[in-house]
Design an enzyme around this catalytic site. Structure first.
Site, PDB file in Angstrom:
ATOM      1  N   ASN A  15      22.780   0.850  -7.753  1.00  0.00           N
ATOM      2  CA  ASN A  15      22.082   1.832  -8.264  1.00  0.00           C
ATOM      3  C   ASN A  15      21.574   3.083  -7.263  1.00  0.00           C
ATOM      4  O   ASN A  15      21.151   2.668  -6.281  1.00  0.00           O
ATOM      5  CB  ASN A  15      20.624   1.180  -8.895  1.00  0.00           C
ATOM      6  CG  ASN A  15      20.030   2.088  -9.460  1.00  0.00           C
ATOM      7  OD1 ASN A  15      19.493   3.270  -8.902  1.00  0.00           O
ATOM      8  ND2 ASN A  15      19.230   1.720 -10.663  1.00  0.00           N
TER       9      ASN A  15
ATOM     10  N   HIS B 145      17.836   6.714  -6.183  1.00  0.00           N
ATOM     11  CA  HIS B 145      17.030   7.252  -5.168  1.00  0.00           C
ATOM     12  C   HIS B 145      17.636   8.211  -4.197  1.00  0.00           C
ATOM     13  O   HIS B 145      16.735   8.795  -3.421  1.00  0.00           O
ATOM     14  CB  HIS B 145      16.256   6.046  -4.524  1.00  0.00           C
ATOM     15  CG  HIS B 145      15.125   5.398  -5.642  1.00  0.00           C
ATOM     16  ND1 HIS B 145      14.462   6.113  -6.337  1.00  0.00           N
ATOM     17  CD2 HIS B 145      15.374   4.148  -5.957  1.00  0.00           C
ATOM     18  CE1 HIS B 145      13.752   5.385  -7.124  1.00  0.00           C
ATOM     19  NE2 HIS B 145      14.335   4.173  -7.098  1.00  0.00           N
TER      20      HIS B 145
ATOM     21  N   HIS C  71      20.108   5.684 -13.682  1.00  0.00           N
ATOM     22  CA  HIS C  71      19.080   5.662 -14.803  1.00  0.00           C
ATOM     23  C   HIS C  71      18.611   7.072 -15.090  1.00  0.00           C
ATOM     24  O   HIS C  71      18.089   7.905 -14.212  1.00  0.00           O
ATOM     25  CB  HIS C  71      17.737   4.974 -14.402  1.00  0.00           C
ATOM     26  CG  HIS C  71      16.489   4.902 -15.356  1.00  0.00           C
ATOM     27  ND1 HIS C  71      15.604   4.332 -15.240  1.00  0.00           N
ATOM     28  CD2 HIS C  71      16.504   5.213 -16.583  1.00  0.00           C
ATOM     29  CE1 HIS C  71      14.736   4.107 -16.357  1.00  0.00           C
ATOM     30  NE2 HIS C  71      15.285   4.788 -17.070  1.00  0.00           N
TER      31      HIS C  71
ATOM     32  N   ARG D 148      16.238   9.111 -16.608  1.00  0.00           N
ATOM     33  CA  ARG D 148      14.770   9.013 -17.030  1.00  0.00           C
ATOM     34  C   ARG D 148      14.301  10.317 -18.032  1.00  0.00           C
ATOM     35  O   ARG D 148      15.223  11.237 -17.581  1.00  0.00           O
ATOM     36  CB  ARG D 148      13.899   8.985 -16.053  1.00  0.00           C
ATOM     37  CG  ARG D 148      13.820   7.433 -15.324  1.00  0.00           C
ATOM     38  CD  ARG D 148      12.805   7.299 -14.424  1.00  0.00           C
ATOM     39  NE  ARG D 148      11.484   7.013 -14.953  1.00  0.00           N
ATOM     40  CZ  ARG D 148      11.037   5.575 -15.050  1.00  0.00           C
ATOM     41  NH1 ARG D 148      11.611   4.802 -14.326  1.00  0.00           N
ATOM     42  NH2 ARG D 148       9.814   5.304 -15.858  1.00  0.00           N
TER      43      ARG D 148
ATOM     44  N   ARG E 157      13.285  12.474 -13.299  1.00  0.00           N
ATOM     45  CA  ARG E 157      12.681  12.541 -11.911  1.00  0.00           C
ATOM     46  C   ARG E 157      13.856  12.361 -10.722  1.00  0.00           C
ATOM     47  O   ARG E 157      13.439  12.802  -9.718  1.00  0.00           O
ATOM     48  CB  ARG E 157      11.420  11.855 -11.793  1.00  0.00           C
ATOM     49  CG  ARG E 157      11.863  10.107 -11.642  1.00  0.00           C
ATOM     50  CD  ARG E 157      10.817   9.302 -11.553  1.00  0.00           C
ATOM     51  NE  ARG E 157       9.927   9.143 -12.662  1.00  0.00           N
ATOM     52  CZ  ARG E 157       8.992   8.328 -12.946  1.00  0.00           C
ATOM     53  NH1 ARG E 157       8.937   7.161 -11.991  1.00  0.00           N
ATOM     54  NH2 ARG E 157       8.252   8.181 -14.092  1.00  0.00           N
TER      55      ARG E 157
ATOM     56  N   GLU F 157      21.586   3.295 -17.318  1.00  0.00           N
ATOM     57  CA  GLU F 157      20.504   2.956 -17.654  1.00  0.00           C
ATOM     58  C   GLU F 157      19.577   4.067 -18.778  1.00  0.00           C
ATOM     59  O   GLU F 157      19.684   5.031 -18.231  1.00  0.00           O
ATOM     60  CB  GLU F 157      19.455   2.613 -16.580  1.00  0.00           C
ATOM     61  CG  GLU F 157      19.650   1.386 -16.000  1.00  0.00           C
ATOM     62  CD  GLU F 157      18.744   0.826 -14.949  1.00  0.00           C
ATOM     63  OE1 GLU F 157      17.705   1.599 -14.722  1.00  0.00           O
ATOM     64  OE2 GLU F 157      19.164   0.084 -13.792  1.00  0.00           O
TER      65      GLU F 157
ATOM     66  N   THR G 246      10.533   1.066 -13.372  1.00  0.00           N
ATOM     67  CA  THR G 246      10.637   0.135 -14.821  1.00  0.00           C
ATOM     68  C   THR G 246       9.714  -1.083 -14.617  1.00  0.00           C
ATOM     69  O   THR G 246      10.270  -2.341 -13.838  1.00  0.00           O
ATOM     70  CB  THR G 246      11.988  -0.128 -14.901  1.00  0.00           C
ATOM     71  OG1 THR G 246      12.560   1.167 -14.863  1.00  0.00           O
ATOM     72  CG2 THR G 246      12.217  -0.628 -16.492  1.00  0.00           C
TER      73      THR G 246
ATOM     74  N   GLU H 203      20.217  -8.236 -18.999  1.00  0.00           N
ATOM     75  CA  GLU H 203      19.889  -8.144 -17.615  1.00  0.00           C
ATOM     76  C   GLU H 203      18.458  -8.718 -17.444  1.00  0.00           C
ATOM     77  O   GLU H 203      17.774  -7.878 -17.951  1.00  0.00           O
ATOM     78  CB  GLU H 203      20.083  -6.644 -17.099  1.00  0.00           C
ATOM     79  CG  GLU H 203      19.622  -6.557 -15.537  1.00  0.00           C
ATOM     80  CD  GLU H 203      19.760  -5.331 -14.797  1.00  0.00           C
ATOM     81  OE1 GLU H 203      21.025  -4.800 -15.302  1.00  0.00           O
ATOM     82  OE2 GLU H 203      19.496  -4.929 -14.059  1.00  0.00           O
TER      83      GLU H 203
ATOM     84  N   HIS I 172      16.259  -5.886 -10.007  1.00  0.00           N
ATOM     85  CA  HIS I 172      14.836  -5.278  -9.859  1.00  0.00           C
ATOM     86  C   HIS I 172      13.945  -5.916  -8.664  1.00  0.00           C
ATOM     87  O   HIS I 172      13.780  -6.901  -8.706  1.00  0.00           O
ATOM     88  CB  HIS I 172      14.119  -5.352 -11.281  1.00  0.00           C
ATOM     89  CG  HIS I 172      13.139  -4.061 -10.999  1.00  0.00           C
ATOM     90  ND1 HIS I 172      13.327  -2.846 -11.618  1.00  0.00           N
ATOM     91  CD2 HIS I 172      11.758  -4.052 -10.338  1.00  0.00           C
ATOM     92  CE1 HIS I 172      12.317  -2.073 -11.298  1.00  0.00           C
ATOM     93  NE2 HIS I 172      11.528  -2.495 -10.357  1.00  0.00           N
TER      94      HIS I 172
HETATM   95  N1  PXP Z   1      17.965  -3.012 -13.046  1.00  0.00           N
HETATM   96  C1  PXP Z   1      17.277  -2.124 -13.626  1.00  0.00           C
HETATM   97  C2  PXP Z   1      17.327  -2.402 -15.199  1.00  0.00           C
HETATM   98  C3  PXP Z   1      16.376  -1.284 -13.157  1.00  0.00           C
HETATM   99  O1  PXP Z   1      15.642  -0.590 -14.060  1.00  0.00           O
HETATM  100  C4  PXP Z   1      16.450  -1.027 -11.755  1.00  0.00           C
HETATM  101  C5  PXP Z   1      15.520   0.005 -11.186  1.00  0.00           C
HETATM  102  O2  PXP Z   1      15.952   1.143 -11.665  1.00  0.00           O
HETATM  103  C6  PXP Z   1      17.326  -2.085 -11.194  1.00  0.00           C
HETATM  104  C7  PXP Z   1      18.068  -2.859 -11.735  1.00  0.00           C
HETATM  105  C8  PXP Z   1      17.284  -1.947  -9.538  1.00  0.00           C
HETATM  106  O3  PXP Z   1      16.059  -2.022  -9.140  1.00  0.00           O
HETATM  107  P1  PXP Z   1      15.892  -2.112  -7.516  1.00  0.00           P
HETATM  108  O4  PXP Z   1      15.857  -0.289  -7.293  1.00  0.00           O
HETATM  109  O5  PXP Z   1      14.507  -2.538  -7.421  1.00  0.00           O
HETATM  110  O6  PXP Z   1      16.746  -2.692  -6.923  1.00  0.00           O
END
Ligand code: PXP
Length: 244
Positions: free
Chosen positions: A11, A14, A47, A49, A53, A74, A105, A155, A193
Protein backbone atom coordinates in the site's frame (compact mmCIF):
# COMPACT_ATOMS: atom_id res chain seq x y z
CA UNK A 1 -6.31 -27.42 1.75
CA UNK A 2 -2.80 -27.14 0.36
CA UNK A 3 -0.91 -24.01 1.19
CA UNK A 4 -1.30 -21.50 -1.62
CA UNK A 5 1.24 -18.94 -2.66
CA UNK A 6 1.07 -15.95 -0.37
CA UNK A 7 1.11 -12.60 -2.17
CA UNK A 8 2.39 -9.33 -0.77
CA UNK A 9 0.33 -6.29 -1.66
CA UNK A 10 2.10 -3.01 -0.97
CA UNK A 11 0.00 0.00 0.00
CA UNK A 12 1.61 3.25 -1.18
CA UNK A 13 -0.91 5.73 0.32
CA UNK A 14 1.60 7.34 2.63
CA UNK A 15 3.95 8.34 -0.15
CA UNK A 16 1.06 10.56 -1.19
CA UNK A 17 0.64 11.71 2.44
CA UNK A 18 4.25 12.92 2.37
CA UNK A 19 3.82 14.59 -1.02
CA UNK A 20 0.68 16.38 0.10
CA UNK A 21 2.39 17.70 3.24
CA UNK A 22 4.25 20.19 1.05
CA UNK A 23 2.20 20.28 -2.14
CA UNK A 24 3.93 19.73 -5.46
CA UNK A 25 4.77 16.39 -7.02
CA UNK A 26 7.34 14.78 -4.72
CA UNK A 27 7.54 12.04 -3.63
CA UNK A 28 5.53 10.49 -6.44
CA UNK A 29 3.28 7.54 -5.46
CA UNK A 30 3.53 6.10 -8.97
CA UNK A 31 7.30 6.02 -8.67
CA UNK A 32 6.86 4.29 -5.31
CA UNK A 33 4.55 1.71 -6.86
CA UNK A 34 7.10 1.01 -9.59
CA UNK A 35 9.85 0.71 -6.96
CA UNK A 36 7.66 -1.70 -4.95
CA UNK A 37 7.00 -3.68 -8.11
CA UNK A 38 10.74 -3.88 -8.83
CA UNK A 39 11.38 -4.93 -5.22
CA UNK A 40 9.08 -7.95 -5.51
CA UNK A 41 5.57 -6.75 -4.56
CA UNK A 42 2.80 -8.91 -5.99
CA UNK A 43 0.22 -6.14 -6.05
CA UNK A 44 -0.24 -2.44 -5.34
CA UNK A 45 -2.94 -1.09 -3.06
CA UNK A 46 -4.15 2.50 -2.90
CA UNK A 47 -7.05 4.04 -0.98
CA UNK A 48 -8.88 6.99 -2.49
CA UNK A 49 -10.51 8.53 0.55
CA UNK A 50 -13.51 10.80 0.34
CA UNK A 51 -11.41 13.73 1.62
CA UNK A 52 -8.48 12.91 -0.76
CA UNK A 53 -6.05 13.30 2.14
CA UNK A 54 -3.43 11.13 0.43
CA UNK A 55 -4.19 9.43 -2.88
CA UNK A 56 -5.98 11.66 -5.41
CA UNK A 57 -8.09 10.78 -8.42
CA UNK A 58 -5.22 11.42 -10.83
CA UNK A 59 -2.98 9.07 -8.80
CA UNK A 60 -5.39 6.15 -9.16
CA UNK A 61 -5.58 6.63 -12.93
CA UNK A 62 -1.81 7.04 -13.23
CA UNK A 63 -1.19 3.95 -11.09
CA UNK A 64 -3.49 1.83 -13.21
CA UNK A 65 -1.67 2.96 -16.37
CA UNK A 66 1.86 2.64 -14.98
CA UNK A 67 1.97 -0.66 -13.12
CA UNK A 68 1.78 -4.14 -14.52
CA UNK A 69 0.80 -5.65 -11.15
CA UNK A 70 -2.81 -6.06 -10.04
CA UNK A 71 -4.22 -2.84 -8.56
CA UNK A 72 -6.28 -3.21 -5.39
CA UNK A 73 -8.42 -0.07 -5.14
CA UNK A 74 -9.56 0.61 -1.59
CA UNK A 75 -12.74 2.64 -1.44
CA UNK A 76 -15.88 3.39 0.52
CA UNK A 77 -19.24 2.10 -0.68
CA UNK A 78 -20.46 5.34 -2.27
CA UNK A 79 -21.80 6.13 -5.70
CA UNK A 80 -18.87 8.46 -6.38
CA UNK A 81 -16.28 5.78 -5.62
CA UNK A 82 -18.10 3.08 -7.56
CA UNK A 83 -18.17 5.43 -10.60
CA UNK A 84 -14.39 5.87 -10.32
CA UNK A 85 -13.80 2.12 -9.88
CA UNK A 86 -15.90 1.33 -12.95
CA UNK A 87 -13.91 3.88 -14.97
CA UNK A 88 -10.44 2.85 -13.74
CA UNK A 89 -11.20 -0.88 -13.70
CA UNK A 90 -8.75 -2.11 -11.03
CA UNK A 91 -8.18 -5.82 -10.51
CA UNK A 92 -10.09 -5.61 -7.23
CA UNK A 93 -12.15 -3.07 -5.32
CA UNK A 94 -11.66 -3.46 -1.59
CA UNK A 95 -14.61 -1.89 0.21
CA UNK A 96 -13.66 -0.31 3.53
CA UNK A 97 -15.67 1.63 6.10
CA UNK A 98 -14.72 5.29 6.10
CA UNK A 99 -15.22 8.15 8.49
CA UNK A 100 -13.66 11.56 7.88
CA UNK A 101 -12.49 11.99 11.46
CA UNK A 102 -10.56 8.72 11.65
CA UNK A 103 -6.76 8.71 11.26
CA UNK A 104 -6.83 5.35 9.48
CA UNK A 105 -9.44 2.70 8.71
CA UNK A 106 -10.73 1.75 12.14
CA UNK A 107 -12.55 -1.56 12.24
CA UNK A 108 -14.02 -3.60 9.45
CA UNK A 109 -16.96 -2.90 7.19
CA UNK A 110 -20.28 -3.90 8.77
CA UNK A 111 -21.95 -6.00 6.08
CA UNK A 112 -24.23 -8.18 8.22
CA UNK A 113 -27.55 -6.38 8.59
CA UNK A 114 -26.72 -3.82 5.86
CA UNK A 115 -26.99 -6.13 2.86
CA UNK A 116 -29.90 -4.26 1.24
CA UNK A 117 -28.10 -0.92 1.48
CA UNK A 118 -24.73 -2.22 0.23
CA UNK A 119 -25.68 -4.76 -2.43
CA UNK A 120 -26.43 -2.21 -5.20
CA UNK A 121 -22.87 -0.86 -4.90
CA UNK A 122 -21.41 -4.37 -4.79
CA UNK A 123 -23.42 -5.48 -7.83
CA UNK A 124 -22.19 -2.56 -9.95
CA UNK A 125 -18.59 -3.50 -9.14
CA UNK A 126 -19.04 -7.18 -9.87
CA UNK A 127 -21.12 -6.55 -13.00
CA UNK A 128 -18.13 -4.58 -14.34
CA UNK A 129 -15.84 -7.60 -13.90
CA UNK A 130 -13.96 -6.11 -10.92
CA UNK A 131 -13.25 -8.54 -8.08
CA UNK A 132 -15.18 -7.57 -4.97
CA UNK A 133 -13.14 -7.58 -1.75
CA UNK A 134 -14.67 -6.70 1.62
CA UNK A 135 -12.48 -5.48 4.50
CA UNK A 136 -14.19 -7.02 7.52
CA UNK A 137 -13.64 -8.13 11.08
CA UNK A 138 -12.75 -11.78 11.57
CA UNK A 139 -16.24 -12.74 12.70
CA UNK A 140 -18.43 -15.59 11.56
CA UNK A 141 -21.42 -13.30 10.96
CA UNK A 142 -19.41 -10.95 8.71
CA UNK A 143 -17.85 -13.78 6.73
CA UNK A 144 -21.19 -15.44 6.13
CA UNK A 145 -22.66 -12.07 5.12
CA UNK A 146 -19.74 -11.47 2.70
CA UNK A 147 -20.34 -14.85 1.09
CA UNK A 148 -24.08 -14.19 0.86
CA UNK A 149 -23.62 -10.85 -0.96
CA UNK A 150 -21.32 -12.50 -3.51
CA UNK A 151 -17.91 -11.20 -2.47
CA UNK A 152 -14.90 -12.80 -4.16
CA UNK A 153 -12.47 -11.89 -1.38
CA UNK A 154 -12.56 -11.05 2.31
CA UNK A 155 -9.70 -9.06 3.80
CA UNK A 156 -9.54 -9.68 7.54
CA UNK A 157 -8.68 -6.68 9.73
CA UNK A 158 -5.49 -7.39 11.71
CA UNK A 159 -5.45 -4.06 13.59
CA UNK A 160 -6.30 -5.40 17.04
CA UNK A 161 -3.95 -8.38 16.59
CA UNK A 162 -1.11 -5.97 15.80
CA UNK A 163 -1.76 -3.19 18.26
CA UNK A 164 -3.06 -4.97 21.37
CA UNK A 165 -0.31 -7.28 22.60
CA UNK A 166 -2.45 -8.48 25.52
CA UNK A 167 -5.06 -10.02 23.22
CA UNK A 168 -2.68 -11.04 20.42
CA UNK A 169 -2.98 -14.79 20.95
CA UNK A 170 -6.77 -14.79 21.07
CA UNK A 171 -6.95 -12.42 18.09
CA UNK A 172 -4.68 -14.71 16.10
CA UNK A 173 -6.90 -17.69 16.89
CA UNK A 174 -9.96 -15.67 15.82
CA UNK A 175 -8.31 -14.68 12.52
CA UNK A 176 -7.18 -18.27 11.82
CA UNK A 177 -10.69 -19.59 12.47
CA UNK A 178 -12.21 -16.90 10.26
CA UNK A 179 -9.75 -17.68 7.45
CA UNK A 180 -10.72 -21.36 7.54
CA UNK A 181 -14.42 -20.48 7.44
CA UNK A 182 -13.92 -18.02 4.57
CA UNK A 183 -12.00 -20.63 2.61
CA UNK A 184 -14.67 -23.27 3.20
CA UNK A 185 -17.27 -20.84 1.78
CA UNK A 186 -15.20 -20.28 -1.37
CA UNK A 187 -13.93 -16.81 -0.41
CA UNK A 188 -10.30 -15.87 -1.10
CA UNK A 189 -8.82 -14.75 2.19
CA UNK A 190 -6.56 -11.70 2.58
CA UNK A 191 -5.47 -9.82 5.69
CA UNK A 192 -3.97 -6.49 6.58
CA UNK A 193 -3.65 -3.44 8.80
CA UNK A 194 -0.77 -2.67 11.11
CA UNK A 195 1.44 -5.59 10.06
CA UNK A 196 5.19 -5.26 10.60
CA UNK A 197 8.24 -7.53 10.77
CA UNK A 198 7.23 -8.80 14.22
CA UNK A 199 3.58 -9.50 13.53
CA UNK A 200 3.60 -10.74 9.94
CA UNK A 201 4.87 -14.29 10.51
CA UNK A 202 1.95 -15.73 12.46
CA UNK A 203 -0.57 -14.29 9.99
CA UNK A 204 1.46 -15.52 7.01
CA UNK A 205 1.51 -19.02 8.52
CA UNK A 206 -2.31 -19.32 8.32
CA UNK A 207 -2.63 -21.77 5.44
CA UNK A 208 -5.77 -20.23 3.89
CA UNK A 209 -4.20 -16.76 3.51
CA UNK A 210 -3.68 -15.70 -0.11
CA UNK A 211 -2.52 -12.09 0.29
CA UNK A 212 -1.29 -9.66 2.92
CA UNK A 213 -1.64 -5.92 2.34
CA UNK A 214 0.95 -3.83 4.12
CA UNK A 215 1.54 -0.11 3.88
CA UNK A 216 2.47 2.17 6.74
CA UNK A 217 5.26 0.09 8.25
CA UNK A 218 6.83 -0.69 4.87
CA UNK A 219 6.81 2.93 3.76
CA UNK A 220 8.40 4.05 7.05
CA UNK A 221 11.03 1.33 6.93
CA UNK A 222 11.83 2.17 3.31
CA UNK A 223 12.91 5.65 4.38
CA UNK A 224 15.81 4.03 6.24
CA UNK A 225 16.71 0.98 4.19
CA UNK A 226 15.03 1.54 0.80
CA UNK A 227 12.22 -0.32 -0.93
CA UNK A 228 14.33 -3.30 -2.00
CA UNK A 229 15.52 -4.09 1.52
CA UNK A 230 12.21 -3.42 3.30
CA UNK A 231 10.01 -5.32 0.85
CA UNK A 232 12.65 -8.05 0.46
CA UNK A 233 12.78 -8.63 4.22
CA UNK A 234 8.98 -8.68 4.55
CA UNK A 235 8.81 -11.15 1.66
CA UNK A 236 11.40 -13.41 3.33
CA UNK A 237 9.52 -13.37 6.64
CA UNK A 238 6.33 -14.37 4.83
CA UNK A 239 8.13 -17.17 2.97
CA UNK A 240 9.83 -18.42 6.13
CA UNK A 241 6.46 -18.59 7.90
CA UNK A 242 5.26 -20.87 5.13
CA UNK A 243 8.31 -23.14 5.18
CA UNK A 244 7.50 -26.37 7.01
N1 PXP B 1 -5.79 -3.19 4.20
C1 PXP B 1 -6.74 -2.21 4.28
C2 PXP B 1 -8.11 -2.55 3.84
C3 PXP B 1 -6.42 -0.92 4.76
O1 PXP B 1 -7.37 0.01 4.83
C4 PXP B 1 -5.09 -0.64 5.10
C5 PXP B 1 -4.71 0.74 5.54
O2 PXP B 1 -4.90 1.63 4.52
C6 PXP B 1 -4.13 -1.67 4.97
C7 PXP B 1 -4.52 -2.93 4.54
C8 PXP B 1 -2.70 -1.44 5.28
O3 PXP B 1 -2.55 -1.11 6.61
P1 PXP B 1 -1.14 -0.54 7.10
O4 PXP B 1 -0.91 0.72 6.37
O5 PXP B 1 -1.36 -0.36 8.56
O6 PXP B 1 -0.13 -1.60 6.78
Amino acid sequence: MNQNTLRLGVNIDHVATLRNARGGDNPDPVRAALAAQAAGADGITAHLREDRRHIRDADIRALKDAISLPLNFEMAATGEMVDIACEVRPNAACIVPERREEVTTEGGLAVAGREAELTPFFNRIRDDGIRLSLFIEASEAEIRAAAAVGADIVELHTGRYCHDAASRASELARIAEAAALADSLGLECHAGHGLDYDTVGAIAAIPQMHELNIGHFLMGESLFVGFDAAIGRMRRLMDEARTP
